[in-house]
Design a protein around this motif. Structure first.
Motif, PDB file in Angstrom:
ATOM      1  N   GLU A   7      16.446  67.147  39.654  1.00 30.94           N
ATOM      2  CA  GLU A   7      17.786  67.591  39.245  1.00 30.94           C
ATOM      3  C   GLU A   7      17.829  67.848  37.742  1.00 30.94           C
ATOM      4  N   ARG A   8      18.742  68.746  37.364  1.00 32.01           N
ATOM      5  CA  ARG A   8      18.941  69.110  35.958  1.00 32.01           C
ATOM      6  C   ARG A   8      19.908  68.117  35.314  1.00 32.01           C
ATOM      7  N   LEU A   9      19.617  67.744  34.085  1.00 32.38           N
ATOM      8  CA  LEU A   9      20.524  66.873  33.346  1.00 32.38           C
ATOM      9  C   LEU A   9      21.849  67.591  33.113  1.00 32.38           C
ATOM     10  N   PRO A  10      22.960  66.867  33.152  1.00 33.53           N
ATOM     11  CA  PRO A  10      24.256  67.490  32.879  1.00 33.53           C
ATOM     12  C   PRO A  10      24.409  67.792  31.391  1.00 33.53           C
ATOM     13  N   GLN A  11      25.276  68.711  31.088  1.00 31.58           N
ATOM     14  CA  GLN A  11      25.566  69.017  29.692  1.00 31.58           C
ATOM     15  C   GLN A  11      26.270  67.830  29.054  1.00 31.58           C
ATOM     16  N   ALA A  12      25.835  67.482  27.862  1.00 29.05           N
ATOM     17  CA  ALA A  12      26.430  66.369  27.130  1.00 29.05           C
ATOM     18  C   ALA A  12      26.176  66.562  25.646  1.00 29.05           C
ATOM     19  N   THR A  13      26.909  65.806  24.854  1.00 26.23           N
ATOM     20  CA  THR A  13      26.734  65.815  23.406  1.00 26.23           C
ATOM     21  C   THR A  13      26.499  64.390  22.941  1.00 26.23           C
ATOM     22  N   PHE A  14      25.518  64.227  22.085  1.00 24.20           N
ATOM     23  CA  PHE A  14      25.168  62.930  21.525  1.00 24.20           C
ATOM     24  C   PHE A  14      25.345  62.999  20.015  1.00 24.20           C
ATOM     25  N   LYS A  15      25.392  61.835  19.372  1.00 20.83           N
ATOM     26  CA  LYS A  15      25.382  61.781  17.918  1.00 20.83           C
ATOM     27  C   LYS A  15      24.148  61.014  17.482  1.00 20.83           C
ATOM     28  N   GLU A  16      23.587  61.485  16.359  1.00 22.08           N
ATOM     29  CA  GLU A  16      22.409  60.841  15.793  1.00 22.08           C
ATOM     30  C   GLU A  16      22.572  60.770  14.285  1.00 22.08           C
ATOM     31  N   LYS A  17      22.194  59.644  13.712  1.00 16.62           N
ATOM     32  CA  LYS A  17      22.251  59.486  12.257  1.00 16.62           C
ATOM     33  C   LYS A  17      21.031  60.153  11.637  1.00 16.62           C
ATOM     34  N   THR A  18      21.277  60.927  10.606  1.00 22.13           N
ATOM     35  CA  THR A  18      20.193  61.537   9.833  1.00 22.13           C
ATOM     36  C   THR A  18      20.427  61.224   8.352  1.00 22.13           C
ATOM     37  N   ALA A  19      19.542  61.686   7.510  1.00 21.87           N
ATOM     38  CA  ALA A  19      19.704  61.500   6.072  1.00 21.87           C
ATOM     39  C   ALA A  19      20.975  62.182   5.559  1.00 21.87           C
ATOM     40  N   SER A  26      23.241  68.586  21.484  1.00 25.30           N
ATOM     41  CA  SER A  26      23.576  68.823  22.887  1.00 25.30           C
ATOM     42  C   SER A  26      22.358  68.564  23.763  1.00 25.30           C
ATOM     43  N   THR A  27      22.606  68.508  25.045  1.00 27.37           N
ATOM     44  CA  THR A  27      21.518  68.377  26.001  1.00 27.37           C
ATOM     45  C   THR A  27      20.519  69.515  25.790  1.00 27.37           C
ATOM     46  N   ASP A  28      21.019  70.731  25.590  1.00 24.52           N
ATOM     47  CA  ASP A  28      20.129  71.872  25.356  1.00 24.52           C
ATOM     48  C   ASP A  28      19.305  71.699  24.083  1.00 24.52           C
ATOM     49  N   ASP A  29      19.935  71.201  23.009  1.00 24.60           N
ATOM     50  CA  ASP A  29      19.207  70.984  21.755  1.00 24.60           C
ATOM     51  C   ASP A  29      18.007  70.067  21.968  1.00 24.60           C
TER      52      ASP A  29
END
Length: 161
Positions: A7-19, A26-29
């Motif tokens: 199965e394909r992962l659903p579309q979602a948005t995550f947050k990540e800390k960077t410098a 996004s899931t696509d990213d």
């Protein structure tokens, strides 16, 4: 219903800390056109997650990437500040993605949420690992006990690769 192999992962948005601060991914990213190992923990800084699960992936990062994997990511139902602090404290910043699923939207969408309220944690993720190719689940390893990291451990994933 729990997501299944194929199965394909659903579309979602995550947050990540960077410098540069928090970035949204996004899931696509994260998964489009890539082969990615994703593992989930019930909580950043919790004992099994910090002492066993995460260190295995950090220690075996090169071995995993050497088997045709483009990226490694850990996800937890925590905010990006907590995930960022965990990345820094663990020495994992810049080595793997530390993804905050702050509202458990992705975790619930794939059916791998767990109510850990009895332990004072609230809604969290089950402990698992998966291999994702171009957004499609190729392997899925869910722990029966959230206090263990065996079937979802880095060593088990390396055997699957």
């Amino acid at each position: 219903m729990t997501i299944a192999i194929g199965e394909r992962l659903p579309q979602a948005t995550f947050k990540e800390k960077t410098a540069d601060g928090a970035v949204e991914l996004s899931t696509d990213d994260l998964f489009k056109g890539k082969r990615v190992v994703l593992f989930a923990v019930p909580g950043a800084f919790t004992p099994t997650c910090t002492l066993n699960h995460l260190p295995g992936y950090l220690e075996n990062r090169d071995a995993i990437l050497g088997r045709g994997v483009d990226d490694i990511a850990v996800i937890s139902v925590n905010d990006w500040h907590v995930m960022g602090a965990w990345a820094e404290q663990s020495g994992g910043m810049g080595k793997i993605h530390f993804l905050a699923d702050w509202n458990a939207a992705f975790t619930k969408a794939i059916g791998l949420d767990a109510d850990l309220s009895a332990g004072g944690l609230g809604v969290r993720s089950k402990r698992y690992s998966m291999l994702v190719e171009d957004g499609v689940v190729k392997s899925l390893n869910v722990e029966e006990n959230p206090g263990q990291a065996t079937v979802s451990a880095a060593a088990a994933m390396i055997e699957q690769l």
